[in-house]
Scaffold this motif. Structure first.
Motif, PDB file in Angstrom:
ATOM      1  N   THR A 216       0.849  -1.268  -0.002  1.00 42.61           N
ATOM      2  CA  THR A 216      -0.166   0.127   0.199  1.00 42.61           C
ATOM      3  C   THR A 216       0.840   1.223   0.130  1.00 42.61           C
ATOM      4  O   THR A 216       0.718   2.106  -0.629  1.00 42.61           O
ATOM      5  CB  THR A 216      -0.742   0.055   1.230  1.00 42.61           C
ATOM      6  N   LEU A 220       0.563   3.987  -3.085  1.00 47.14           N
ATOM      7  CA  LEU A 220       0.356   5.390  -2.866  1.00 47.14           C
ATOM      8  C   LEU A 220       1.509   6.437  -3.306  1.00 47.14           C
ATOM      9  O   LEU A 220       1.402   7.235  -3.957  1.00 47.14           O
ATOM     10  CB  LEU A 220      -0.117   5.574  -1.494  1.00 47.14           C
ATOM     11  N   GLY A 223       1.566   7.073  -6.794  1.00 41.59           N
ATOM     12  CA  GLY A 223       0.464   7.772  -7.268  1.00 41.59           C
ATOM     13  C   GLY A 223      -0.718   6.851  -7.599  1.00 41.59           C
ATOM     14  O   GLY A 223      -1.565   7.344  -8.211  1.00 41.59           O
ATOM     15  N   ASN A 225      -3.617   5.698  -6.745  1.00 42.29           N
ATOM     16  CA  ASN A 225      -4.516   5.652  -5.248  1.00 42.29           C
ATOM     17  C   ASN A 225      -5.916   5.662  -5.665  1.00 42.29           C
ATOM     18  O   ASN A 225      -6.750   5.835  -4.929  1.00 42.29           O
ATOM     19  CB  ASN A 225      -4.406   7.260  -4.920  1.00 42.29           C
ATOM     20  N   GLY A 229      -5.995   0.243  -6.724  1.00 42.87           N
ATOM     21  CA  GLY A 229      -4.806  -0.420  -5.791  1.00 42.87           C
ATOM     22  C   GLY A 229      -5.145  -1.310  -5.073  1.00 42.87           C
ATOM     23  O   GLY A 229      -3.999  -2.006  -4.287  1.00 42.87           O
ATOM     24  N   SER A 233      -2.696  -4.301  -4.065  1.00 42.20           N
ATOM     25  CA  SER A 233      -1.911  -4.670  -2.516  1.00 42.20           C
ATOM     26  C   SER A 233      -2.116  -5.678  -1.792  1.00 42.20           C
ATOM     27  O   SER A 233      -1.304  -5.950  -1.032  1.00 42.20           O
ATOM     28  CB  SER A 233      -2.665  -3.238  -1.802  1.00 42.20           C
ATOM     29  N   GLY A 355      -9.222   9.460  -4.201  1.00 43.89           N
ATOM     30  CA  GLY A 355      -7.954   9.838  -4.075  1.00 43.89           C
ATOM     31  C   GLY A 355      -7.034   9.180  -3.159  1.00 43.89           C
ATOM     32  O   GLY A 355      -6.050   9.170  -2.802  1.00 43.89           O
ATOM     33  N   ASP A 356      -7.515   7.981  -2.501  1.00 39.60           N
ATOM     34  CA  ASP A 356      -6.757   7.360  -1.429  1.00 39.60           C
ATOM     35  C   ASP A 356      -7.789   5.934  -1.269  1.00 39.60           C
ATOM     36  O   ASP A 356      -8.743   6.145  -0.583  1.00 39.60           O
ATOM     37  CB  ASP A 356      -6.652   7.974  -0.063  1.00 39.60           C
ATOM     38  N   THR A 358      -7.425   3.288   0.292  1.00 35.95           N
ATOM     39  CA  THR A 358      -7.584   2.677   1.574  1.00 35.95           C
ATOM     40  C   THR A 358      -8.653   3.370   2.336  1.00 35.95           C
ATOM     41  O   THR A 358      -9.077   2.727   3.430  1.00 35.95           O
ATOM     42  CB  THR A 358      -6.111   3.012   2.473  1.00 35.95           C
ATOM     43  N   THR A 547      -7.131   5.912 -11.802  1.00 38.00           N
ATOM     44  CA  THR A 547      -6.371   6.617 -11.170  1.00 38.00           C
ATOM     45  C   THR A 547      -5.959   7.750 -12.188  1.00 38.00           C
ATOM     46  O   THR A 547      -5.386   7.264 -13.326  1.00 38.00           O
ATOM     47  CB  THR A 547      -5.090   5.978 -10.451  1.00 38.00           C
ATOM     48  N   GLY A 588     -10.421  -1.007  -3.197  1.00 36.58           N
ATOM     49  CA  GLY A 588     -10.061   0.054  -2.634  1.00 36.58           C
ATOM     50  C   GLY A 588      -9.689  -0.377  -1.017  1.00 36.58           C
ATOM     51  O   GLY A 588     -10.611  -0.848  -0.440  1.00 36.58           O
TER      52      GLY A 588
END
Length: 594
Positions: A216, A220, A223, A225, A229, A233, A355-356, A358, A547, A588
């Motif tokens: 992870t 990230l 980039g 994200n 991802g 991961s 944008g993330d 996670t 992304t 995610g």
């Protein structure tokens, strides 16, 4: 001492007539071990008679259902739900009313949900909180597992209280979510030993949290994200390694272990190997409706909202052959159960992870469609027979959690949790017609065989030919006593495990050959570090992932913003190939806990 609130009963008039006496005639009863023609008489929520019509005189005021051409099966038991689960600033939109209503609509008459204490929170207080949420709302019966999210002397003591006083025999541990819920191997051994001492059942979310955390960080930093991802991961071998390690740890503690949500071929093979190695003792496995009904390719290239809606952990896999592979493991008794992991969020909740990846709340639907999906992909496809269907959707859960034959069987004295099942009828799954509170269905547009004509919850007709009429608060909490005979008799030698030659015969003869053949179907995966370092061959063609890119191409590095990657490796000289093709993987990762 726990003081959970009493259920609020709001039973409408249409559910109160004739002492709930129902007579079902002319149907075919299907249990996990046999099927036969018989009639069923129900009174006060209990099955009072199973047999030919010539052997019973039906009293007046009885509702009669003609089940000619239909099957009479035990109501489904979904052993894995997360209703009303808090996640950061969001709460799963299927609460205990909407979730159990959807379950009943699809033929599931009992769920087992997970109490998930926060780290350092009392397990007893968390249990009381879940009971206060569930008891006033449930439309069908339910039980509870409890998560072990940290380890201490007080946790060990509370496990004893839950087992001895509060009707919980199963406890979930986590090998993932580093820094949050993840237990190390030493703590896992302590937990397994404690559960074994209490004659309980250990459960595990099996993914290597240390590897996921490293991957992870790398993704990230590069980039990457978006939802793609998530699967990157935590690839298959990260799940498979943890399954293998968990089975070894449980065996060392002589503790029965239930591996939740097996989502990949590699993890399924590790579980099958463990069951063979220990001759059917200790190890049990569950897969999900999501893993059997779809795969990661169904959500690629369709934008953030669509991809994020498919995020769960472990993730859906990009190998399109995974669903059939897992169904074959169910058919072979390498896996024993199907759950849904139902934990639904709407579009605005999934958007928390823009944008993330996670921060995308993990979870999908499944509690309503599980039964029909297993029938479609299993029985209708010719991989399961109807008896095995009953086993993997109902009876095995009842046995493992020690509520059999009260649940999971059509027999005199059992609860009248009954589904009158039309094996030939079809329905098309859609968010526009489902009974969930969520705005998305991962099985959208799929037409499935196997439809509930009637669903009875403890003798009350709660669904009839598509009309769902449930009572909020009608469901009861069902204690799950310790020492389930189905699990412990073989461990304690009260039931002999089969001799090695018989066990091999059960697993289709030459076990070594069988596993070798299965292994050919498992793709070889390169570590994420190699991909990010640019050490993998460029594919001939690629596709956009979700992304957005704000960077130019850097020579010598794999640019995930421009295209996906593809790996092909020759396994032998006979031309058998194993391939990974990851094009815009879904998902995610989040600190959701399922």
């Amino acid at each position: 001492m726990s003081t959970s609130p009493k259920p609020v009963k709001k039973v409408p008039i249409h559910l109160q007539s004739a002492q709930n006496r129902v007579y079902i005639k002319n149907g075919e009863i299907v249990n996990h071990d046999k099927s036969f023609k018989a009639d069923v008489y129900i009174e006060d929520g209990i099955i009072k008679f199973v047999g030919p019509s010539s052997e019973i005189t039906i009293p007046g005021g009885v509702r009669t259902i003609d089940a000619s051409g239909l099957m009479i099966i035990p109501g489904g038991i979904d052993p894995h739900t997360h209703l009303q689960l808090p996640f950061g600033g969001a709460v799963a939109v299927d609460d205990f009313y909407h979730g159990t209503r959807a379950a009943v609509a699809g033929g599931t008459t009992m769920i087992i949900d997970f109490v998930l204490p926060n780290k350092h929170e009392s397990m007893i207080e968390a249990y009381d909180k879940w009971r206060s949420w569930a008891d006033p709302k449930v439309c069908c019966d339910y039980g509870l597992h409890v998560g072990i999210t940290w380890w201490s002397k007080s946790v060990s003591e509370e496990i004893g209280i839950l087992c001895k006083e509060l009707g919980v025999n199963s406890f979930k541990t986590f090998m993932a979510y580093k820094g949050l819920y993840q237990l190390n191997d030493s703590d896992l051994l302590d937990v397994f030993e404690r559960i074994r001492h209490l004659n309980g059942v250990a459960m595990v979310h099996a993914e290597n949290g240390d590897i996921i955390a490293k991957n992870t960080q790398r993704l990230l930093a590069e980039g990457i994200n978006g939802p793609e991802g998530h699967e990157l991961s935590r690839p298959e071998e990260v799940e498979a390694e943890a399954v293998h390690r968990a089975c070894v740890l449980a065996h060392q503690a002589a503790c029965p272990l239930y591996v939740v949500h097996v989502m990949s071929k590699s993890a399924g093979i590790e579980l099958a190997r463990a069951r063979h190695r220990y001759r059917g003792r200790y190890i049990m496995g569950e897969t999900l409706a999501a893993a059997l009904g779809t795969d990661a390719t169904c959500c690629q290239h369709l934008g953030f909202d669509h991809e994020a809606a498919h995020v769960l952990s472990p993730p859906l896999r990009p190998d399109k052959t995974t669903p059939e592979f897992l169904m074959k493991l169910l058919a072979n008794d390498d896996l024993q159960l199907t759950g849904s992991d139902n934990c639904t969020f709407n579009k605005e909740h999934k958007a928390l992870g823009k944008g993330d990846f996670t921060k995308i709340p993990n979870g999908v639907n499944g509690v309503e469609d599980r039964m029909s999906l297993v029938w479609e992909k299993g029985v209708h496809a010719g991989l399961l027979d109807p008896c095995r269907f009953v086993a993997v959707t109902s009876t095995n859960a009842a046995k493992i959690f020690n509520i059999y034959p009260q649940k999971g069987r059509i027999a005199v004295g059992s609860d009248a949790d009954i589904v009158i099942w039309n094996p030939n009828a079809t329905r098309t799954i859609s968010k526009d017609t489902h009974h969930h509170a969520c705005d998305f269905n991962i099985f959208e547009g799929m037409t499935v065989h196997g439809v509930c004509e009637f669903v009875l919850v403890r003798g009350r007709i709660c669904a009839e030919q598509g009309n769902v009429r449930v009572a909020e608060g009608f469901g009861r909490f069902i204690p799950t006593p310790v020492r389930p005979p189905f699990v412990y008799d073989i461990i304690e030698g009260k039931v002999q495990s089969p001799p090695e030659d018989q066990h091999e015969e059960k697993l289709n003869g030459n076990v070594a050959k069988r596993f070798a053949e299965l292994d050919i179907q498992i793709p070889v995966q390169e570590p994420i570090s190699a991909m990010l370092a640019g050490n993998l061959a460029m594919p001939a063609e690629g596709s956009l992932c979700s992304t957005p890119s704000v960077r130019g191409r850097v020579d010598g590095k794999r640019d995930m913003q421009e295209s996906s990657f593809s790996i092909s490796e020759e396994l032998d000289r006979s031309g058998v190939r194993a391939c990974i093709k990851v094009k815009n993987p879904p998902g995610g990762k989040s600190s959701g806990f399922w």
